[in-house]
Structures are given as structure tokens and as C-alpha cells.
Design a protein around this motif. Structure first.
Motif, short mmCIF file in Angstrom:
data_model
loop_
_atom_site.label_atom_id
_atom_site.label_comp_id
_atom_site.label_asym_id
_atom_site.label_seq_id
_atom_site.Cartn_x
_atom_site.Cartn_y
_atom_site.Cartn_z
N UNK A 266 -20.74 16.11 -21.57
CA UNK A 266 -20.77 16.57 -22.96
C UNK A 266 -22.29 16.84 -23.45
N UNK A 267 -22.48 17.81 -24.21
CA UNK A 267 -23.97 18.15 -25.08
C UNK A 267 -23.99 17.54 -26.35
N UNK A 268 -25.07 16.84 -26.54
CA UNK A 268 -25.05 16.45 -28.20
C UNK A 268 -26.28 16.68 -28.70
N UNK A 269 -26.60 17.25 -29.88
CA UNK A 269 -27.65 17.74 -30.51
C UNK A 269 -28.59 16.70 -30.74
N UNK A 270 -29.87 16.72 -31.13
CA UNK A 270 -30.57 15.78 -31.66
C UNK A 270 -30.05 15.14 -32.95
N UNK A 271 -29.88 16.20 -33.60
CA UNK A 271 -29.32 15.84 -35.24
C UNK A 271 -27.95 14.88 -35.17
N UNK A 272 -27.27 15.48 -34.05
CA UNK A 272 -25.76 14.75 -33.68
C UNK A 272 -26.16 13.19 -33.45
N UNK A 273 -27.12 13.02 -32.52
CA UNK A 273 -27.46 11.82 -32.08
C UNK A 273 -28.03 10.93 -32.95
N UNK A 274 -28.83 11.47 -33.85
CA UNK A 274 -29.39 10.54 -34.94
C UNK A 274 -28.22 10.27 -35.89
N UNK A 275 -27.13 11.09 -36.18
CA UNK A 275 -26.10 10.89 -36.86
C UNK A 275 -25.31 9.96 -36.33
N UNK A 276 -24.88 9.85 -34.93
CA UNK A 276 -24.38 8.74 -34.14
C UNK A 276 -24.64 7.84 -34.37
N UNK A 277 -26.01 7.55 -34.42
CA UNK A 277 -26.71 6.06 -34.37
C UNK A 277 -26.65 5.55 -35.76
N UNK A 278 -26.78 6.35 -36.70
CA UNK A 278 -26.58 6.00 -38.24
C UNK A 278 -25.21 5.32 -38.28
N UNK A 279 -24.06 6.08 -37.71
CA UNK A 279 -22.59 5.76 -38.05
C UNK A 279 -22.65 4.44 -37.39
N UNK A 280 -23.00 4.32 -35.97
CA UNK A 280 -22.70 3.12 -35.22
C UNK A 280 -23.34 1.74 -35.85
N UNK A 281 -24.61 2.02 -36.25
CA UNK A 281 -25.45 0.89 -36.74
C UNK A 281 -25.44 0.61 -38.25
N UNK A 282 -25.22 1.77 -39.01
CA UNK A 282 -25.40 1.38 -40.42
C UNK A 282 -26.66 1.60 -41.01
N UNK A 283 -27.69 1.79 -39.94
CA UNK A 283 -29.16 2.08 -40.42
C UNK A 283 -29.28 3.64 -40.94
N UNK A 284 -30.16 3.75 -41.74
CA UNK A 284 -30.59 5.03 -42.15
C UNK A 284 -31.78 5.55 -41.37
N UNK A 285 -31.70 6.71 -40.56
CA UNK A 285 -32.94 7.19 -39.89
C UNK A 285 -33.36 8.37 -40.42
N UNK A 286 -34.68 8.00 -41.21
CA UNK A 286 -35.13 9.26 -41.78
C UNK A 286 -35.77 10.37 -40.81
N UNK A 287 -35.40 11.41 -40.92
CA UNK A 287 -36.33 12.47 -39.94
C UNK A 287 -36.89 13.63 -40.72
N UNK A 288 -37.90 14.34 -39.92
CA UNK A 288 -38.37 15.51 -40.41
C UNK A 288 -38.39 16.82 -39.47
N UNK A 289 -38.08 17.73 -39.77
CA UNK A 289 -38.16 18.64 -38.58
C UNK A 289 -39.57 19.04 -38.27
N UNK A 290 -40.03 18.88 -36.95
CA UNK A 290 -41.53 19.41 -36.67
C UNK A 290 -41.30 20.59 -35.86
N UNK A 291 -42.57 20.94 -35.15
CA UNK A 291 -42.47 22.02 -34.02
C UNK A 291 -41.65 21.66 -32.80
#
Ligand code: NAD
Ligand code: WQD
Length: 338
Positions: A266-291
Motif C-alpha cells: 500500500x502506498x501512503x503519501x507524506x501528508x497521509x503519513x503526517x495525519x496518521x501520526x497525528x491520529x494515532x498519537x493525538x500530537x499536532x505535527x505542524x508542517x510547511x510545504x517546501x521544495x
């Protein structure tokens, strides 16, 4: 007594989890590790989790005198060869170090196997050997391409060396396990990914954000031809990966060269991985889009059917499981520091 196996790099992220799985399946692992990218506390964690004393030799796998000593003191059924340097970016600035270490370790292991009559080796290969291709999912018979960095090239070259070794040693069984993106930690939170220096990989970086060591994460590009524009990977829980090694060890295919993808399919995108981490841990992971990060490919995921068919192995844990366990390791072990 169980079957003895040598685990090179057995105090590292994947080697330690695999050592634990081996003990639990009745094998007797012996570890050689120089601690160049791991900590001695992993041995204590392994022994308390497994309830067994695990023979450990601290030293360089390229030291042939040491390897002779280890192979003389134990009669191995197989070698699980994890020891390597693995930081992609560092391999670009220190190519000599990477070729010297990653090719040198395998040559030393093969020479010891030759001298001591050991006929099975499982090698830690990587999906990186498939290079940049749009022909997805990657299957074991997909073409192996020149890598975009010296680290990746050491995996291509190691596979070639192992194939060539078989010509004069046709009685040997070589198993190349091509891992996709290993993540997570032992569910106890006592063993996990703790690279020396600044981490490069997505999960260790997210962990640092969750711990407050970093303010946020830069997502490397959202202009790829994927659903949300970010890169897609096949994230595999390290516990599943460890079990994949045990499966490969216990389902011998006999002499010859064997290759297996170890991934979820199964493929997971970077944004999906960040959301999955937030959902599983309850921690907010701020991100910014870079190059974009040079050398990144848009999409990589496995066709894991061969491993399921021939090794009776299938990944069963989710990316949320991996996030929960990686976070437990981060709060229990990483937070305390050294
Ligand atoms: P790791 O750095 O945590 O573990 C490697 C271990 O090998 C470390 O404990 C290190 O101290 C040891 N080591 C390195 N060179 C050595 C030497 N010359 N002598 C003795 N010990 C030495 O890395 P990991 O993530 O556990 O990776 C294990 C293997 O899997 C490596 O071969 C790596 O290239 C491969 N792999 C890793 C990934 C990944 O994303 N983690 C993906 C595909 C393949
Ligand atoms: C995953 C995704 C990044 C960090 C590497 C090696 C590969 C294999 C596994 C050993 C990518 C994105 C990352 C960040 C981000 N190793 N990312 N911001 O690159 O798929 O594979 O490790 O064999 O050979 O190349 O893994 O964890 O570095 O990145 O957006 O700060 O996360 O662009 O899409 P990668 P990774």
C-alpha cells in the motif's frame, strides 16, 4: 538448543527487532556490531524483552580476525547481514566511506562463510535498487537500475557480489530481502529508530516534532503527479519486517539466489503519513510545504505477493500502529537522551 544465527548490525533499528523475533521463534542469535550507528542500551533492552542473554561482540564486521573468532566460537546455520551505513545524504558527501563500509562488510562476511563452511545468508537490500520507474508496483523481476546516490548503489553492488559468489559456491543460499520504508518501533517502546546525528527519514523527524525538538516538518514537494501532490511510499512496521526475516529463515528455498520484496503493498503519501501520526498519537505535527528533495522519486510501493506465496509472510500492522509505537519509543527512550 535453538539454531544459531549470526546477526551483523544486530543492535541497529531493524537488526535489534529481528533479533528479538528470532529469540521468540527459538533461534539463538549472536550479534556483531561496532555501535557506529546504535547504542549499547539496545542490548539491555533486547535481553530484558527476550529474557535471554544474547552473545554480543563489539567490533567491525570488516575485521576478519574478529569474524574468525566469532565463527570459530559458534557454529552458524545462517548469517543475517544488516551491518551497513544507511544515510543517503551522507553517502553523497562521503562516498568512499560508504563503499568501503558497505561493500567491505559483505566481503568480510562472505570470506568468513567461505572459511567456516556456512551456506546461508540473508541480506538487507532495499527498494532503492528499483530506481526511478513508473512501472508500479515494484516486483522482484522489475529491472534493477543504477541508483541516484552511493548508498543505493552499494545495495545494487552488494546484490551483484552475492550473485557472483554463488558461481563458485552453488551450494549456498542467498536471500536478498528488499525492504520498502521501515517505520515504527517495538510495541514495548524500548527499541526503535535512534540514528546518530540529524535524522533524514520521515518518521524520526516527525518524532522530533512530537517531542518538541523541532517546531515542524518540511514536506519535500507537493507538485508530484500523486493524489495530494506529495510523494507516496510503502511504510512497513519494523515488527512485520522482523517477522519477514524469521519467515525467510524458516522457509528455506534451497541453494541459489532468492529475492523478496518486504512491503505492505500500500502506498501512503507524506501528508497521509503526517495525519496518521497525528491520529494515532493525538500530537499536532505542524508542517510547511517546501521544495523537492533531490533524488526523491514520486511513488514507491511493493508487490509483496511472492513473499506471501513462498514465505507465508504478510504485513499485518498499519501505519497508525507504527506511529503509536514510534511515539512510545520517542517518549520513553529518546526523551531521556543519553
Ligand atoms: P541501523 O543503522 O540502525 O543499523 C545498522 C547497524 O549496523 C548499526 O547498529 C551499526 O552500528 C552497524 N554497523 C554499521 N557498519 C558496521 C560495521 N562496519 N561493523 C559492525 N557494525 C556496523 O540501520 P537499519 O535501519 O537497522 O538498517 C539495517 C540494514 O537494512 C542496513 O543494511 C540498511 O541499509 C538496510 N535497509 C534499511 C532501510 C531503512 O530505511 N531503515 C531500508 C532498506 C534497507
Ligand atoms: C519518505 C518520504 C520524503 C523527510 C530512504 C532511502 C531508501 C531506504 C529508505 C534504505 C519522502 C518525505 C522526508 C522530511 C519529507 N533506505 N520527507 N520531509 O527517501 O523514501 O527512502 O529510506 O535503503 O533507500 O532513500 O525515505 O523516510 O527519507 O522519506 O517530506 O523531512 O518523506 O520526500 O517522500 P525514502 P524517507
Amino acid at each position: 538448543m535453538g539454531k544459531k544465527v549470526l546477526v551483523t548490525g544486530g543492535l541497529g533499528f531493524i537488526g535489534a527487532e529481528t533479533t528479538l523475533a528470532l529469540v521468540r521463534e527459538g533461534y539463538d542469535p549472536v550479534i556483531v556490531d561496532s555501535l557506529v550507528n546504535s547504542k549499547i542500551r539496545n542490548l539491555g533492552a533486547l535481553e530484558s524483552l527476550s529474557g535471554k542473554k544474547i552473545p554480543f561482540y563489539q567490533g567491525d564486521v570488516r575485521d576478519e580476525t574478529l569474524m574468525d573468532k566469532v565463527f570459530s566460537q559458534h557454529s552458524f546455520e545462517a548469517v543475517l547481514h544488516f551491518a551497513a551505513l544507511k544515510a543517503v545524504g551522507e553517502s553523497v558527501t562521503k562516498p568512499v566511506l560508504y563503499y568501503q563500509n558497505n561493500l567491505g562488510c559483505t566481503l568480510s562476511v562472505l570470506r568468513a562463510m567461505e572459511r567456516h563452511g556456512v551456506r546461508r545468508i540473508l541480506f538487507s537490500s532495499s527498494a532503492t535498487v528499483y530506481g526511478d520507474s513508473e512501472d508500479l508496483p515494484f516486483r522482484e523481476d522489475s529491472p534493477v537500475r543504477e541508483a541516484t546516490n552511493p548508498y543505493g548503489e552499494t545495495k545494487v553492488m552488494n546484490e551483484r557480489m552475492l550473485r557472483d559468489y554463488l558461481v563458485p559456491h552453488p551450494e549456498t543460499e542467498v536471500v536478498c530481502l528488499r525492504y520498502f520504508n521501515p517505520v515504527g518501533a517495538d510495541p514495548s517502546g524500548l527499541l526503535g529508530e535512534d540514528p546518530n546525528g540529524i535524522p533524514n527519514n520521515l518518521f524520526p523527524i516527525i518524532n522530533q516534532v512530537a517531542l518538541g525538538i523541532r517546531e515542524g516538518i518540511t514536506v519535500y514537494g507537493d507538485d508530484y503527479g500523486t493524489e495530494d501532490g506529495t510523494c507516496v511510499r510503502d511504510y512497513l512496521h519494523v515488527v512485520d519486517l522482523a517477522e519477514g526475516h524469521v519467515a525467510a529463515l524458516s522457509h528455506s528455498k534451497g541453494p541459489g539466489f532468492h529475492v523478496y520484496n518486504l512491503g505492505t503493498g500500500h502506498g501512503t503519501s507524506v501528508l497521509e503519513a503526517i495525519r496518521a501520526y497525528e491520529k494515532a498519537t493525538g500530537r499536532k505535527i505542524p508542517y510547511a510545504i517546501g521544495g523537492r528533495r533531490p533524488g526523491d522519486i514520486a511513488v514507491s510501493y511493493a508487490d509483496p505477493a511472492r513473499a506471501e506465496r513462498e514465505l507465508h509472510w504478510k504485513a499485518r500492522l498499519t501505519i497508525e500502529d507504527a506511529a503509536r509505537d514510534a511515539y512510545a519509543f520517542a517518549t520513553k527512550v529518546l526523551k531521556e537522551g543519553d
